[in-house]
Design a protein around this motif. Structure first.
Motif, PDB file in Angstrom:
ATOM      1  N   GLU A  25       0.830  -1.205   0.000  1.00 31.60           N
ATOM      2  CA  GLU A  25       0.000   0.000   0.000  1.00 31.60           C
ATOM      3  C   GLU A  25       0.866   1.258   0.000  1.00 31.60           C
ATOM      4  N   CYS A  26       1.880   1.292   0.838  1.00 35.56           N
ATOM      5  CA  CYS A  26       2.785   2.452   0.906  1.00 35.56           C
ATOM      6  C   CYS A  26       3.548   2.641  -0.398  1.00 35.56           C
ATOM      7  N   ALA A  27       4.112   1.559  -0.912  1.00 38.27           N
ATOM      8  CA  ALA A  27       4.910   1.652  -2.139  1.00 38.27           C
ATOM      9  C   ALA A  27       4.055   2.083  -3.327  1.00 38.27           C
ATOM     10  N   LEU A  28       2.861   1.525  -3.446  1.00 35.96           N
ATOM     11  CA  LEU A  28       1.976   1.882  -4.556  1.00 35.96           C
ATOM     12  C   LEU A  28       1.474   3.315  -4.423  1.00 35.96           C
ATOM     13  N   SER A  29       1.153   3.748  -3.200  1.00 37.27           N
ATOM     14  CA  SER A  29       0.721   5.130  -2.976  1.00 37.27           C
ATOM     15  C   SER A  29       1.829   6.110  -3.342  1.00 37.27           C
ATOM     16  N   GLU A  30       3.058   5.792  -2.929  1.00 37.51           N
ATOM     17  CA  GLU A  30       4.198   6.652  -3.268  1.00 37.51           C
ATOM     18  C   GLU A  30       4.436   6.713  -4.768  1.00 37.51           C
ATOM     19  N   ALA A  31       4.051   5.649  -5.476  1.00 36.32           N
ATOM     20  CA  ALA A  31       4.225   5.601  -6.927  1.00 36.32           C
ATOM     21  C   ALA A  31       3.073   6.281  -7.670  1.00 36.32           C
ATOM     22  N   GLY A  32       2.106   6.818  -6.925  1.00 39.43           N
ATOM     23  CA  GLY A  32       1.033   7.579  -7.556  1.00 39.43           C
ATOM     24  C   GLY A  32      -0.270   6.832  -7.766  1.00 39.43           C
ATOM     25  N   PHE A  33      -0.390   5.654  -7.215  1.00 40.51           N
ATOM     26  CA  PHE A  33      -1.637   4.891  -7.335  1.00 40.51           C
ATOM     27  C   PHE A  33      -2.547   5.165  -6.146  1.00 40.51           C
ATOM     28  N   THR A  34      -3.834   5.041  -6.360  1.00 45.22           N
ATOM     29  CA  THR A  34      -4.803   4.986  -5.280  1.00 45.22           C
ATOM     30  C   THR A  34      -4.918   3.518  -4.911  1.00 45.22           C
ATOM     31  N   VAL A  35      -4.920   3.210  -3.624  1.00 43.67           N
ATOM     32  CA  VAL A  35      -4.847   1.809  -3.194  1.00 43.67           C
ATOM     33  C   VAL A  35      -6.029   1.447  -2.307  1.00 43.67           C
ATOM     34  N   ALA A  36      -6.626   0.306  -2.601  1.00 47.08           N
ATOM     35  CA  ALA A  36      -7.636  -0.295  -1.733  1.00 47.08           C
ATOM     36  C   ALA A  36      -7.074  -1.641  -1.291  1.00 47.08           C
ATOM     37  N   VAL A  37      -7.152  -1.930   0.009  1.00 44.63           N
ATOM     38  CA  VAL A  37      -6.605  -3.182   0.546  1.00 44.63           C
ATOM     39  C   VAL A  37      -7.744  -4.022   1.101  1.00 44.63           C
ATOM     40  N   VAL A  38      -7.751  -5.299   0.709  1.00 38.86           N
ATOM     41  CA  VAL A  38      -8.679  -6.275   1.285  1.00 38.86           C
ATOM     42  C   VAL A  38      -7.850  -7.442   1.794  1.00 38.86           C
ATOM     43  N   ARG A  39      -8.395  -8.161   2.766  1.00 38.22           N
ATOM     44  CA  ARG A  39      -7.631  -9.226   3.406  1.00 38.22           C
ATOM     45  C   ARG A  39      -8.235 -10.611   3.220  1.00 38.22           C
ATOM     46  N   SER A  40      -9.316 -10.719   2.443  1.00 38.67           N
ATOM     47  CA  SER A  40      -9.929 -12.026   2.206  1.00 38.67           C
ATOM     48  C   SER A  40     -10.523 -12.065   0.802  1.00 38.67           C
ATOM     49  N   CYS A  41     -10.783 -13.266   0.340  1.00 35.51           N
ATOM     50  CA  CYS A  41     -11.413 -13.434  -0.971  1.00 35.51           C
ATOM     51  C   CYS A  41     -12.810 -12.833  -0.973  1.00 35.51           C
ATOM     52  N   SER A  42     -13.546 -13.039   0.116  1.00 30.95           N
ATOM     53  CA  SER A  42     -14.908 -12.504   0.175  1.00 30.95           C
ATOM     54  C   SER A  42     -14.893 -10.977   0.133  1.00 30.95           C
ATOM     55  N   GLU A  43     -13.925 -10.334   0.797  1.00 32.86           N
ATOM     56  CA  GLU A  43     -13.799  -8.874   0.724  1.00 32.86           C
ATOM     57  C   GLU A  43     -13.451  -8.441  -0.696  1.00 32.86           C
ATOM     58  N   ALA A  44     -12.576  -9.175  -1.355  1.00 27.16           N
ATOM     59  CA  ALA A  44     -12.202  -8.847  -2.735  1.00 27.16           C
ATOM     60  C   ALA A  44     -13.413  -8.940  -3.652  1.00 27.16           C
ATOM     61  N   ASN A  45     -14.184 -10.018  -3.519  1.00 26.15           N
ATOM     62  CA  ASN A  45     -15.361 -10.198  -4.362  1.00 26.15           C
ATOM     63  C   ASN A  45     -16.393  -9.102  -4.122  1.00 26.15           C
ATOM     64  N   LEU A  46     -16.593  -8.735  -2.870  1.00 29.14           N
ATOM     65  CA  LEU A  46     -17.529  -7.661  -2.527  1.00 29.14           C
ATOM     66  C   LEU A  46     -17.052  -6.334  -3.120  1.00 29.14           C
ATOM     67  N   PHE A  47     -15.764  -6.045  -2.990  1.00 25.66           N
ATOM     68  CA  PHE A  47     -15.186  -4.823  -3.548  1.00 25.66           C
ATOM     69  C   PHE A  47     -15.418  -4.767  -5.060  1.00 25.66           C
ATOM     70  N   LEU A  48     -15.199  -5.902  -5.744  1.00 25.90           N
ATOM     71  CA  LEU A  48     -15.305  -5.948  -7.202  1.00 25.90           C
ATOM     72  C   LEU A  48     -16.744  -5.822  -7.700  1.00 25.90           C
ATOM     73  N   LYS A  49     -17.719  -6.014  -6.836  1.00 26.64           N
ATOM     74  CA  LYS A  49     -19.112  -5.799  -7.241  1.00 26.64           C
ATOM     75  C   LYS A  49     -19.424  -4.311  -7.396  1.00 26.64           C
ATOM     76  N   GLU A  50     -18.633  -3.455  -6.727  1.00 29.44           N
ATOM     77  CA  GLU A  50     -18.883  -2.019  -6.761  1.00 29.44           C
ATOM     78  C   GLU A  50     -17.801  -1.201  -7.455  1.00 29.44           C
ATOM     79  N   HIS A  51     -16.613  -1.792  -7.654  1.00 27.47           N
ATOM     80  CA  HIS A  51     -15.482  -1.054  -8.219  1.00 27.47           C
ATOM     81  C   HIS A  51     -14.770  -1.901  -9.264  1.00 27.47           C
ATOM     82  N   THR A  52     -14.218  -1.228 -10.262  1.00 25.58           N
ATOM     83  CA  THR A  52     -13.336  -1.893 -11.223  1.00 25.58           C
ATOM     84  C   THR A  52     -11.974  -1.205 -11.141  1.00 25.58           C
TER      85      THR A  52
END
Length: 123
Positions: A25-52
């Motif tokens: 997250e720190c390295a990607l933010s410093e490189a100019g990306f916006t970062v979203a972090v999830v810690r499980s597959c279910s969180e990833a799947n839920l995130f992907l229902k609302e964001h691409t």
């Protein structure tokens, strides 16, 4: 989950190892990306229902199983992704072959370099 300014390309980081997720997250933010972090597959799947996201960093195996559904979503949507894992991708679900594998442990700067190359044509 941490989402910063949406001005820069959004990268989803799916990793259940807190120090690795924080480092990415720190390295990607410093490189100019916006970062979203999830810690499980279910969180990833839920995130992907609302964001691409513009790209993703995905560990194969998280606390609730293998994230092949998220990897399939990335492949279906043509979202470039890094498979950042300590496991053999060949032994995992075939959908992970759509991503670029970076084996742990690898410096976060290398993951950033690979993601920048993958997203260069999108910016």
């Amino acid at each position: 989950m941490n989402v910063l300014s949406m001005e820069s390309p959004l990268v989803l980081v799916a990793d259940d190892e807190a120090l690795i997720a924080l480092d990415l997250e720190c390295a990607l933010s410093e490189a100019g990306f916006t970062v979203a972090v999830v810690r499980s597959c279910s969180e990833a799947n839920l995130f992907l229902k609302e964001h691409t996201p513009a790209a993703a960093v995905l560990d194969v195996s998280l606390s609730d199983g293998e994230c092949h559904e998220a990897a399939k979503t990335f492949a279906d949507l043509n979202v470039p992704f890094v498979v950042y894992t300590g496991l053999s991708v060949e032994a995992s679900h075939g959908v992970f072959s759509h991503g670029i594998t970076v084996l742990k442990p690898t410096e976060s700067a290398e993951v950033v370099r690979v993601l920048k190359a993958m997203t260069a044509t999108q910016q």
